[in-house]
Structures are given as C-alpha cells and as structure tokens.
Write an enzyme that holds these catalytic residues in place. Structure first.
Site, PDB file in Angstrom:
ATOM      1  N   HIS A   1       0.836  -1.198   0.000  1.00  0.00           N
ATOM      2  CA  HIS A   1       0.000   0.000   0.000  1.00  0.00           C
ATOM      3  C   HIS A   1       0.870   1.248   0.000  1.00  0.00           C
ATOM      4  O   HIS A   1       1.982   1.257   0.508  1.00  0.00           O
ATOM      5  CB  HIS A   1      -0.972   0.017   1.182  1.00  0.00           C
ATOM      6  CG  HIS A   1      -0.334  -0.122   2.529  1.00  0.00           C
ATOM      7  ND1 HIS A   1       0.153  -1.321   3.014  1.00  0.00           N
ATOM      8  CD2 HIS A   1      -0.108   0.790   3.515  1.00  0.00           C
ATOM      9  CE1 HIS A   1       0.640  -1.157   4.228  1.00  0.00           C
ATOM     10  NE2 HIS A   1       0.501   0.132   4.556  1.00  0.00           N
TER      11      HIS A   1
ATOM     12  N   HIS B   1       0.934   5.415   0.841  1.00  0.00           N
ATOM     13  CA  HIS B   1       0.303   6.501   1.579  1.00  0.00           C
ATOM     14  C   HIS B   1       0.457   7.808   0.800  1.00  0.00           C
ATOM     15  O   HIS B   1       1.563   8.132   0.356  1.00  0.00           O
ATOM     16  CB  HIS B   1       0.976   6.705   2.941  1.00  0.00           C
ATOM     17  CG  HIS B   1       0.905   5.527   3.858  1.00  0.00           C
ATOM     18  ND1 HIS B   1       0.044   5.472   4.934  1.00  0.00           N
ATOM     19  CD2 HIS B   1       1.602   4.362   3.878  1.00  0.00           C
ATOM     20  CE1 HIS B   1       0.212   4.328   5.574  1.00  0.00           C
ATOM     21  NE2 HIS B   1       1.151   3.633   4.952  1.00  0.00           N
TER      22      HIS B   1
END
Length: 229
Positions: free
Chosen positions: A176, A178
């Site tokens: 992931h 950010h």
C-alpha cells in the site's frame, strides 16, 4: 459654417468611423465553457492539473477503459481471504473509498495522520513489492492515481510513502502507498521530518561506487533491461 464646409466635415467624420470599424478587433468571440477543478476537501491552494494528456484518460486508452464498477477485478488477480485490505477490495470490509480503477483502489486511512490521508492499494495480494512480487501492470496503475489523489486533497505540500517489511514500518501485509497531506496551517498534522527523524550520514565516492556496482550486479542477474552500464 457654409454648406460646403459642413459637407466636408460630414464626409471626414464618416471616413473616420469607417476606418475605425475596419481596424478595430472583434471582441464578440464565443466564450469557452471552462469547468474549474475543485478540491472536495480544501477549495484553495489547488495544484496545477494541466498535462500533455488527460489525467483521466491515459494515452492509448479510451474513457471506457478507466470507468469501472465498484469491486471490478482483473481476471488474473490474486487475493487473500484473511487480508483486511483484500476484504476492502471485495467489499467484505467497510472503507471510505475515494478512487477506483480496474487494478487499484484508494480509500481514507484509519486512523489518519492528516486530513485526506489516503491509502492506495493494488487489487492483488502481495505482502511487499517483491514478496511474492507485484505484477507490473498493477504497479504501473498506482503512479497516476497518486497524482490524482494529491490534486483531490488540494494541498501544495504532501508526502508519498511506501513501506516494505516490519523494520521499515509496514503494519499491514498488503502493498500500500500513503498519500499524506501536510497542511500549512496545521503543522502537527502529516509527517514531521527533521534531521533527527530523517538522518543522513557522510558517504565517499568510493562507497557510492560500491553501492551502485552491487545494485547493478543484482539487477543484471534478474534480467532487468534498464540497468545502467
């Protein structure tokens, strides 16, 4: 003033008006219908959005290629039924979604470190970029979404972070990214980067050369075509 003088004055005034009408630029052009891009979080301080290609339609694709129904998955994807991010992809777990494509999903981080803190995940379960290895087509989809999320947040300052492994700060075992805003009027929000939290150390040219040589050697062993000579 006699009749002849009045006639001459009339002709002179008519000639002047004719010249003015000929050489004065026309200003009644059709107005362009320009729709401004606005932030759903902060209207002011927008980032420039003009690019050589549309941000919503990548070069070589049609608008239909980028419009997907929520939950759309690539046919060659791989998901883990025990992964919280995979459950968000399938809709089994709730989230505040803000952007979605065939290969990626973006949603608000919980808890956030700043307003608009967004996570972008590939719709493919890989613990890190290299373990077991995220397919390039999923990774290539993430970059343009980062830019769009930054625009949607409407802040001039922001950070893009991607952690791999526990010692690097990764908390969820699914790749992931950010996108963390750094509001100018809220210094306590976002990342706090200082020389202490972002330390550097002196390096000699010889050490740079050794590091570069080691990286290129590993790259060639993997058959990466772009490794520098």
């Amino acid at each position: 003033m006699d009749t002849l003088s009045r006639h001459k004055s009339f002709l002179l005034a008519s000639a002047v008006l004719l010249l003015v009408s000929i050489f004065t630029p026309q200003t009644n052009h059709t107005r362009e219908n320009i729709v401004p891009v606005e932030s759903h979080i902060k209207p002011e301080g927008m980032l420039p959005t003009t690019t050589s290609h549309s941000m919503d339609t990548p070069c070589g694709t049609s608008s239909a290629d980028t419009e997907v129904h929520p939950g759309t998955l690539p046919h060659d994807t791989k998901l883990d039924p025990n992964c919280i991010f995979c459950k968000i992809v399938t809709g089994e777990a709730p989230s505040f979604k803000v952007y979605e494509t065939k290969y990626s999903l973006a949603f608000l981080a919980k808890p956030p470190v700043s307003h608009g803190h967004t996570l972008i995940i590939p719709k493919y379960h890989s613990r890190t970029l290299t373990d077991p290895g995220l397919p390039d087509e999923f990774l290539a989809d993430v970059g343009p979404i980062m830019k769009k999320i930054a625009v949607m947040n409407g802040e001039d300052s922001y950070n893009v972070i991607q952690n791999n492994g526990r010692t690097a700060g990764q908390s969820v075992d699914h790749v992931h990214f950010h996108v963390v805003t750094k509001p100018a009027n809220q210094p306590n929000q976002g990342l706090v980067l200082t020389p202490q939290s972002w330390p550097s150390y002196p390096t000699t040219d010889e050490e740079y050369a050794q590091d570069a040589a080691k990286m290129k050697e590993i790259g060639r062993k993997h058959g990466f075509s772009g490794v520098s000579a």
